[in-house]
Motif scaffolding. Structure first.
Motif, PDB file in Angstrom:
ATOM      1  N   ILE A 166      23.942 -39.079  -4.106  1.00 25.08           N
ATOM      2  CA  ILE A 166      25.058 -39.411  -4.693  1.00 25.08           C
ATOM      3  C   ILE A 166      25.672 -38.261  -5.392  1.00 25.08           C
ATOM      4  N   ALA A 169      28.347 -37.891 -10.807  1.00 23.47           N
ATOM      5  CA  ALA A 169      27.680 -38.627 -11.876  1.00 23.47           C
ATOM      6  C   ALA A 169      28.295 -38.999 -12.919  1.00 23.47           C
ATOM      7  N   LEU A 174      26.815 -43.031 -11.764  1.00 23.38           N
ATOM      8  CA  LEU A 174      25.717 -43.282 -12.533  1.00 23.38           C
ATOM      9  C   LEU A 174      25.311 -44.907 -12.335  1.00 23.38           C
ATOM     10  N   LEU A 177      23.783 -45.015  -8.906  1.00 25.05           N
ATOM     11  CA  LEU A 177      22.602 -44.649  -9.010  1.00 25.05           C
ATOM     12  C   LEU A 177      21.573 -45.827  -9.181  1.00 25.05           C
ATOM     13  N   GLN A 178      21.748 -46.582 -10.257  1.00 26.56           N
ATOM     14  CA  GLN A 178      21.113 -47.710 -10.482  1.00 26.56           C
ATOM     15  C   GLN A 178      21.123 -48.848  -9.485  1.00 26.56           C
ATOM     16  N   LYS A 181      18.956 -47.881  -6.611  1.00 25.80           N
ATOM     17  CA  LYS A 181      17.602 -47.780  -6.991  1.00 25.80           C
ATOM     18  C   LYS A 181      17.050 -49.320  -6.967  1.00 25.80           C
ATOM     19  N   ILE A 188      16.279 -40.644  -4.568  1.00 24.33           N
ATOM     20  CA  ILE A 188      17.594 -40.491  -4.890  1.00 24.33           C
ATOM     21  C   ILE A 188      18.108 -39.175  -5.348  1.00 24.33           C
ATOM     22  N   ILE A 190      20.935 -36.617  -6.830  1.00 24.62           N
ATOM     23  CA  ILE A 190      22.249 -36.708  -7.919  1.00 24.62           C
ATOM     24  C   ILE A 190      22.596 -35.187  -7.653  1.00 24.62           C
ATOM     25  N   ALA A 201      21.235 -38.763 -15.556  1.00 22.09           N
ATOM     26  CA  ALA A 201      20.881 -39.383 -13.990  1.00 22.09           C
ATOM     27  C   ALA A 201      19.359 -39.351 -13.893  1.00 22.09           C
ATOM     28  N   ALA A 206      16.678 -40.925 -11.282  1.00 17.40           N
ATOM     29  CA  ALA A 206      16.951 -40.121 -10.012  1.00 17.40           C
ATOM     30  C   ALA A 206      15.885 -39.405  -9.802  1.00 17.40           C
ATOM     31  N   VAL A 209      17.792 -33.873  -9.544  1.00 21.40           N
ATOM     32  CA  VAL A 209      19.405 -33.725  -9.926  1.00 21.40           C
ATOM     33  C   VAL A 209      19.574 -32.370  -9.573  1.00 21.40           C
TER      34      VAL A 209
END
Length: 339
Positions: A166, A169, A174, A177-178, A181, A188, A190, A201, A206, A209
């Motif tokens: 992704i 963020a 964000l 991200l969720q 997940k 994942i 970020i 994150a 994550a 990052v």
């Protein structure tokens, strides 16, 4: 009533506004919380969208029903609701095919109809969605952007066990991200320049990052995944994230564009020809509010994690829009109508 109106780039004023008429099948909502969206920021910085036909902003909002019009049967006074801003025509070819988000005659609260940066909003009954008792009105204002993220993940080719990247963020990043997940992504990545957002994150799950200023994000992702992620999502909307996003996808993978863009980008099609990867877009959502409300109410997606400030309507320019242009530690700023 008092409302925030946009007149052009960097020209938002809190002024008196006329409340739309309460017609049959409509309800009057006392707005409690409204979020500043990335698309609002684009209008603030670059000027209003062509689709805008009235000045009252705000399409991420929740509140309490205080009056109902004739013919309203599913919503009553006192109901706590999130408002879906899209108003599809239901008649065009896209609507008939189920793509109501791509309605060619669409209208929307906060664009063609008075929106949520106001003390009250008058909306169609079918655009209100009840919030469960265990869900706050603050989270109610997060339903709309969360729906954007959930739709993007549902539209992508991500499958259980896949890897994802992704780029960006902010609030949508964000939430993406969720969502990835929750959808079962195994790794994942970020990519974000803000220290605070990278830390958030990590807290939200994550795997890695990356700060693209001091790390070659594409090289790192390709090395860790043995050739690239299954799906990369762009939640930033700038040349650098587009180029890096396409470069981080494995052969046969997908680069999903979720962000709104102020400028065109340069692109070498050979990056896709040589890998048989694909670039696809994701716009808004299609009737996802009930599912998203359940995700937020259950905590599967933590909406509170992206809220960084609550401000008064009178402070929406300086403490809202201007702050978001300068302070990358800020994420989702909510206008609290009670302040």
């Amino acid at each position: 009533m008092k409302a925030a109106k946009i007149y052009g780039a960097r020209d938002i004023r809190v002024e008196e506004a006329e409340l739309p008429t309460l017609e049959e099948g409509m309800v009057k909502v006392k707005v409690e919380y409204a979020g500043i969206c990335g698309s609002d920021m684009h209008e603030y910085l670059a000027g209003t969208y062509p689709m805008r036909t009235q000045p009252v902003l705000g399409h991420e909002f929740s509140g309490v029903v205080v009056e109902v019009g004739e013919g309203v049967t599913k919503t009553k006074v006192g109901d706590r609701v999130a408002v879906e801003p899209l108003i599809p025509c239901g008649k065009c070819d896209n609507c008939q095919r189920g793509f109501v988000n791509l309605c060619t005659e669409r209208q929307g609260y906060g664009y063609t109809v008075s929106g949520g940066f106001a003390q009250f909003a008058v909306v169609k009954q079918e655009n209100t969605f009840h919030l469960p008792e265990n869900m706050s009105l603050e989270l109610g204002a997060l339903v709309e952007p969360t729906a954007v993220a959930v739709h993007a993940v549902r539209q992508s080719q991500l499958k259980l066990g896949d890897s994802a990247a992704i780029f960006g963020a902010g609030p949508i990043g964000l939430l993406l991200l969720q969502a990835v997940k929750a959808a079962g992504a195994s790794e994942i990545f970020i990519v974000e320049v803000s220290d605070e957002r990278r830390q958030k994150a990590l807290e939200l799950g994550a795997t890695y990052v990356l700060n693209p200023i001091d790390t070659d994000a594409v090289a790192f992702i390709r090395q860790k995944t043995n050739g690239g992620v299954n799906v990369a999502y762009d939640a930033a909307g700038v040349q650098a994230t587009f180029t890096s996003g396409v470069g981080s996808v494995r052969p046969g993978g997908e680069f999903k564009v979720v962000s709104v863009w102020e400028k065109p980008v340069n692109f070498d099609p050979n990056m896709i020809v040589r890998t048989e990867a694909k670039i696809s877009g994701s716009y808004a959502y299609i009737r996802l509010f009930p599912e998203v409300i359940r995700l937020l109410a259950s905590g599967i997606i933590d909406g509170n994690a992206v809220i960084t400030s609550e401000i008064a309507l009178d402070d929406i320019v300086e403490k809202g829009f201007e702050t978001l242009t300068k302070d990358r530690s800020q994420c989702k700023i909510l206008v609290n109508m009670s302040l």
